[in-house]
Design an enzyme around this catalytic site. Structure first.
Site, PDB file in Angstrom:
ATOM      1  N   LYS A 214      -1.587  37.379  19.066  1.00 50.22           N
ATOM      2  CA  LYS A 214      -2.859  37.540  18.369  1.00 50.22           C
ATOM      3  C   LYS A 214      -3.246  39.033  18.332  1.00 50.22           C
ATOM      4  O   LYS A 214      -3.596  39.560  17.302  1.00 50.22           O
ATOM      5  CB  LYS A 214      -3.924  36.715  19.089  1.00 50.22           C
ATOM      6  CG  LYS A 214      -5.275  36.772  18.443  1.00 50.22           C
ATOM      7  CD  LYS A 214      -6.235  35.801  19.096  1.00 50.22           C
ATOM      8  CE  LYS A 214      -7.629  36.040  18.551  1.00 50.22           C
ATOM      9  NZ  LYS A 214      -8.618  35.128  19.090  1.00 50.22           N
ATOM     10  N   GLU A 220       3.831  41.766  27.894  1.00 54.47           N
ATOM     11  CA  GLU A 220       5.049  40.949  27.961  1.00 54.47           C
ATOM     12  C   GLU A 220       5.674  40.795  26.581  1.00 54.47           C
ATOM     13  O   GLU A 220       6.888  40.969  26.400  1.00 54.47           O
ATOM     14  CB  GLU A 220       4.719  39.547  28.514  1.00 54.47           C
ATOM     15  CG  GLU A 220       4.290  39.513  29.962  1.00 54.47           C
ATOM     16  CD  GLU A 220       2.786  39.665  30.141  1.00 54.47           C
ATOM     17  OE1 GLU A 220       2.111  40.256  29.247  1.00 54.47           O
ATOM     18  OE2 GLU A 220       2.263  39.199  31.166  1.00 54.47           O
ATOM     19  N   GLY A 275      -6.405  32.010  21.378  1.00 53.54           N
ATOM     20  CA  GLY A 275      -4.971  31.826  21.615  1.00 53.54           C
ATOM     21  C   GLY A 275      -4.607  30.405  22.026  1.00 53.54           C
ATOM     22  O   GLY A 275      -3.647  29.824  21.525  1.00 53.54           O
ATOM     23  N   ARG A 276      -5.375  29.832  22.939  1.00 51.65           N
ATOM     24  CA  ARG A 276      -5.013  28.500  23.443  1.00 51.65           C
ATOM     25  C   ARG A 276      -5.395  27.388  22.483  1.00 51.65           C
ATOM     26  O   ARG A 276      -5.168  26.220  22.764  1.00 51.65           O
ATOM     27  CB  ARG A 276      -5.652  28.279  24.815  1.00 51.65           C
ATOM     28  CG  ARG A 276      -7.160  28.475  24.871  1.00 51.65           C
ATOM     29  CD  ARG A 276      -7.635  28.523  26.316  1.00 51.65           C
ATOM     30  NE  ARG A 276      -9.054  28.808  26.446  1.00 51.65           N
ATOM     31  CZ  ARG A 276      -9.591  30.008  26.503  1.00 51.65           C
ATOM     32  NH1 ARG A 276      -8.815  31.083  26.398  1.00 51.65           N
ATOM     33  NH2 ARG A 276     -10.897  30.174  26.657  1.00 51.65           N
ATOM     34  N   GLU A 361      -7.921  27.837  31.318  1.00 43.66           N
ATOM     35  CA  GLU A 361      -8.417  29.113  30.768  1.00 43.66           C
ATOM     36  C   GLU A 361      -9.774  28.885  30.111  1.00 43.66           C
ATOM     37  O   GLU A 361     -10.612  29.784  30.056  1.00 43.66           O
ATOM     38  CB  GLU A 361      -7.406  29.703  29.770  1.00 43.66           C
ATOM     39  CG  GLU A 361      -7.535  31.211  29.611  1.00 43.66           C
ATOM     40  CD  GLU A 361      -6.393  31.858  28.844  1.00 43.66           C
ATOM     41  OE1 GLU A 361      -5.724  32.742  29.391  1.00 43.66           O
ATOM     42  OE2 GLU A 361      -6.163  31.485  27.671  1.00 43.66           O
ATOM     43  N   HIS A 392       8.760   9.792  41.764  1.00 41.75           N
ATOM     44  CA  HIS A 392       9.682   9.968  42.887  1.00 41.75           C
ATOM     45  C   HIS A 392       9.479  11.307  43.567  1.00 41.75           C
ATOM     46  O   HIS A 392      10.353  11.781  44.288  1.00 41.75           O
ATOM     47  CB  HIS A 392      11.125   9.797  42.396  1.00 41.75           C
ATOM     48  CG  HIS A 392      11.343   8.427  41.827  1.00 41.75           C
ATOM     49  ND1 HIS A 392      11.724   7.352  42.609  1.00 41.75           N
ATOM     50  CD2 HIS A 392      11.154   7.945  40.565  1.00 41.75           C
ATOM     51  CE1 HIS A 392      11.791   6.275  41.837  1.00 41.75           C
ATOM     52  NE2 HIS A 392      11.444   6.607  40.606  1.00 41.75           N
ATOM     53  N   LYS A 512      -4.278  42.415  34.541  1.00 44.82           N
ATOM     54  CA  LYS A 512      -3.574  43.224  33.536  1.00 44.82           C
ATOM     55  C   LYS A 512      -3.854  44.705  33.765  1.00 44.82           C
ATOM     56  O   LYS A 512      -2.953  45.547  33.706  1.00 44.82           O
ATOM     57  CB  LYS A 512      -4.048  42.863  32.118  1.00 44.82           C
ATOM     58  CG  LYS A 512      -3.633  41.504  31.629  1.00 44.82           C
ATOM     59  CD  LYS A 512      -4.037  41.366  30.159  1.00 44.82           C
ATOM     60  CE  LYS A 512      -3.959  39.939  29.680  1.00 44.82           C
ATOM     61  NZ  LYS A 512      -4.466  39.732  28.340  1.00 44.82           N
TER      62      LYS A 512
HETATM   63  O1  F6P Z   1      -3.945  36.878  28.973  1.00 41.66           O
HETATM   64  C1  F6P Z   1      -4.452  35.743  28.406  1.00 41.66           C
HETATM   65  C2  F6P Z   1      -4.233  35.730  26.939  1.00 41.66           C
HETATM   66  O2  F6P Z   1      -5.137  36.565  26.320  1.00 41.66           O
HETATM   67  C3  F6P Z   1      -4.321  34.325  26.394  1.00 41.66           C
HETATM   68  O3  F6P Z   1      -5.603  33.916  26.209  1.00 41.66           O
HETATM   69  C4  F6P Z   1      -3.502  34.437  25.162  1.00 41.66           C
HETATM   70  O4  F6P Z   1      -3.148  33.185  24.682  1.00 41.66           O
HETATM   71  C5  F6P Z   1      -2.349  35.256  25.670  1.00 41.66           C
HETATM   72  O5  F6P Z   1      -2.936  36.150  26.577  1.00 41.66           O
HETATM   73  C6  F6P Z   1      -1.529  35.974  24.649  1.00 41.66           C
HETATM   74  O6  F6P Z   1      -2.273  36.885  23.883  1.00 41.66           O
HETATM   75  P1  F6P Z   1      -1.703  37.457  22.541  1.00 41.66           P
HETATM   76  O7  F6P Z   1      -1.471  36.334  21.604  1.00 41.66           O
HETATM   77  O8  F6P Z   1      -2.759  38.407  22.043  1.00 41.66           O
HETATM   78  O9  F6P Z   1      -0.412  38.184  22.835  1.00 41.66           O
END
Ligand code: F6P
Length: 550
Positions: A214, A220, A275-276, A361, A392, A512
């Site tokens: 987003k 990452e 995002g979620r 979240e 199990h 972060k």
């Molecule tokens: O760190 C949490 C978060 O902001 C989530 O809410 C989001 O889904 C994810 O990181 C990834 O963010 P982006 O889509 O901006 O890379």
């Protein structure tokens, strides 16, 4: 805050319904499910609700008719109806980020009108869907070719959090409907192992990367995206190849362009979509590539059906509202701050992981919308595994442990892979688990079986463990949409009762920021001057001493 429309009681625990619930809890807290069922032979059919293709049996919760009545009264006092209207009409209910929350617009039909700041967003949503469908058709029909003229056989989604968990969950859930001659993989972790394992047997000439972010600023995702670029160019040796092997999904067009991805191959979404809550937006491009546009639209219809149910069904028959209110009851009155999600459908193996982000979240918040300390425990801990595997392993604790773990069981009446007795055995186990958890086995029953008295206490199952059972006919793209929307709106309902902002996530920021400070301390050639606490300093020094340079 005009949208709340709640009665003017500032504190949740001061609301009449909350106080009545607290009093009621003291009266019913030791009622056992076997008593509730034996007193009311129709309970298992009465305490159920059906809507948008899903059947919810909530009879095995520790509730009476009075509990439900008071919970519904609480929903009224907390202004739930007004909150729902506010969300659907594009009001800025994500107050701490001053944003509308409109995932429901992502699955609205083209004729609907949903405005944010006076602009109808539905046409934009449908334009992006059409763009996705054109692109997906071209890749699936092999008219989109890689840089060297080879067709795309591998699709790798790079993203994390909402930009990964929805796509990977949906791909696994709908694998039955997916193109079997294409490979779909998902890279999220900054741990290089994730990247190495996802790419080790693939040919860059046949591989398409979808960079899903987003913000297009997530450490990452950008690290993995740059590694993907290098991996591609190592073989293709031409910068222009990026345009044929990378597409992006983002709200940050500038960042995407800077990376070198053609803006024509960038799929947008909007800051009103969290995002979620985005797996059915362009973030679901990998899903569409896997199952095709028609199935993707069917999934959107499933979401939409549950949205309509949530918005228009009276609360006493409204699945997400009932589930949300029961979650509040279990969390705040029964003190069970957790929910196990147990799908008896192997294709839903990533569903609990997806729900963890959606629920935790969203509702892992310690302050109310007004910034006051939350008075009662908020967001329960969601987790789970598919049945029967979990039976199990951790079910032992659910049956006999000292912690109370309410469970959601999810099952389908038809298997996508019918095979002899398998499906009957699977569903028999689901039903048996809810029965065992509710009714247990008493010491009298165990003793009557001739069990030696010293062994009796070990074998007793107290029962009275609350469960919901969600049944659907068959796992289809549409059912998946219904199920996800059911949980989205249940989470919303819980947040509305707790009066929290279910749509921000400030808590993840601190980690972060601190990581950004530590990165140069790990990477610098000279011994850095460390200013952390003694534990963090020692860990950094030890890591620097023991790491092996690549
Ligand atoms: O760190 C949490 C978060 O902001 C989530 O809410 C989001 O889904 C994810 O990181 C990834 O963010 P982006 O889509 O901006 O890379």
């Amino acid at each position: 805050m005009s949208y709340t429309k709640a009665t003017p009681y500032p504190r949740l625990t001061e609301r009449p319904a909350w106080q009545a619930l607290a009093k009621h809890y003291r009266q019913v807290h030791d009622l056992h499910l076997w008593r509730l069922f034996s007193d009311d032979p129709q309970r298992g059919e009465r305490l159920t609700a059906e809507g948008a293709g899903l059947y919810l049996d909530y009879s095995k919760n520790r509730v009476t008719d009075e509990t439900i009545k008071l919970l519904l009264q609480l929903a009224g006092e907390c202004g739930l109806a007004g909150r729902i209207d506010a969300m659907f009409s594009g009001q800025k209910i994500n107050t701490s980020e001053e944003r509308a929350v409109l995932h429901v617009a992502l699955r609205a039909s083209a004729s609907e009108r949903i405005e944010v700041d006076g602009v109808n967003v539905v046409p934009e949503v449908h334009a992006v869907l059409a763009h996705m469908a054109t692109f997906s058709d071209s890749v699936r029909s092999k008219s989109w070719l890689g840089h060297t003229g080879r067709a795309i056989r591998n699709v790798i989604n790079i993203g994390i959090g909402g930009s990964d968990l929805g796509p990977v969950m949906a791909y696994e859930a709908l694998r039955h409907y997916s193109r079997r001659d294409m490979t779909f993989r998902f890279i999220s972790n900054v741990d290089g192992t994730d990247f190495a394992e996802a790419t080790r047997d693939l040919d860059p000439e046949e591989t398409l990367f979808i960079i899903c972010s987003k913000t297009f600023a997530t450490l990452e995702t950008l690290t993995n995206a740059h590694s993907a670029r290098a991996w591609c160019l190592r073989k293709l040796k031409d910068e222009r190849a990026v345009q044929r092997h990378f597409v992006a999904v983002s709200t940050n067009a500038e960042g995407v362009e800077e990376f070198g991805i053609d803006t024509a191959n960038t799929f947008g979404f909007w800051d009103w979509d969290g995002g979620r809550y985005s797996m059915e937006s362009a973030i679901g491009l990998s899903t569409m590539l896997a199952i095709g546009a028609e199935n993707f639209y069917a999934m959107l219809s499933g979401f939409h059906a549950m949205d309509t149910h949530f918005r228009s069904t009276p609360f006493d028959r409204n699945l997400p509202v009932l589930m949300g209110l029961l979650a509040v009851w279990n969390n705040d009155f029964l003190g069970a701050n957790t929910v196990a999600v147990l799908p008896y459908e192997h294709y839903l193996k990533r569903f609990p992981a997806y729900l963890q982000q959606l629920a935790m979240e969203s509702n892992g918040k310690h302050v109310t919308l007004e910034g006051a300390q939350a008075e009662v425990p908020t967001g329960p801990i969601y987790w789970g595994e598919p049945g029967t595997n979990g039976q199990h392993s951790f079910y032992q604790l659910i049956h006999q442990g000292t912690a109370l773990v309410p469970c959601d069981f999810i099952g389908f009446c038809q298997s996508l892979n019918p095979m002899g007795r398998h499906h009957d055995l699977l569903l028999a186990n689901l039903f048996a688990q809810t029965e065992a958890l509710a009714f247990g086995k008493t010491k009298e029953q165990i003793a009557a079986e001739g069990t030696p008295s010293w062994l009796v206490p070990h074998r007793v199952c107290e029962g009275n463990r609350p469960t919901n059972t969600i049944l659907a006919e068959r796992l289809t793209p549409g059912t998946l949409g219904q199920l996800v929307a059911l949980y989205e709106h249940s989470v919303f309902t819980q947040g509305a009762i707790w009066n929290i902002d279910s749509f921000d996530q400030w808590g993840v920021e601190l980690g972060k920021v601190l990581a950004q400070r530590i990165i140069p301390e790990l990477e610098s050639a000279d011994e850095p001057k460390l200013g952390h606490d003694s534990s963090t300093n020692a860990l950094i020094r030890r890591y620097r001493r023991l790491r092996k340079e690549p």
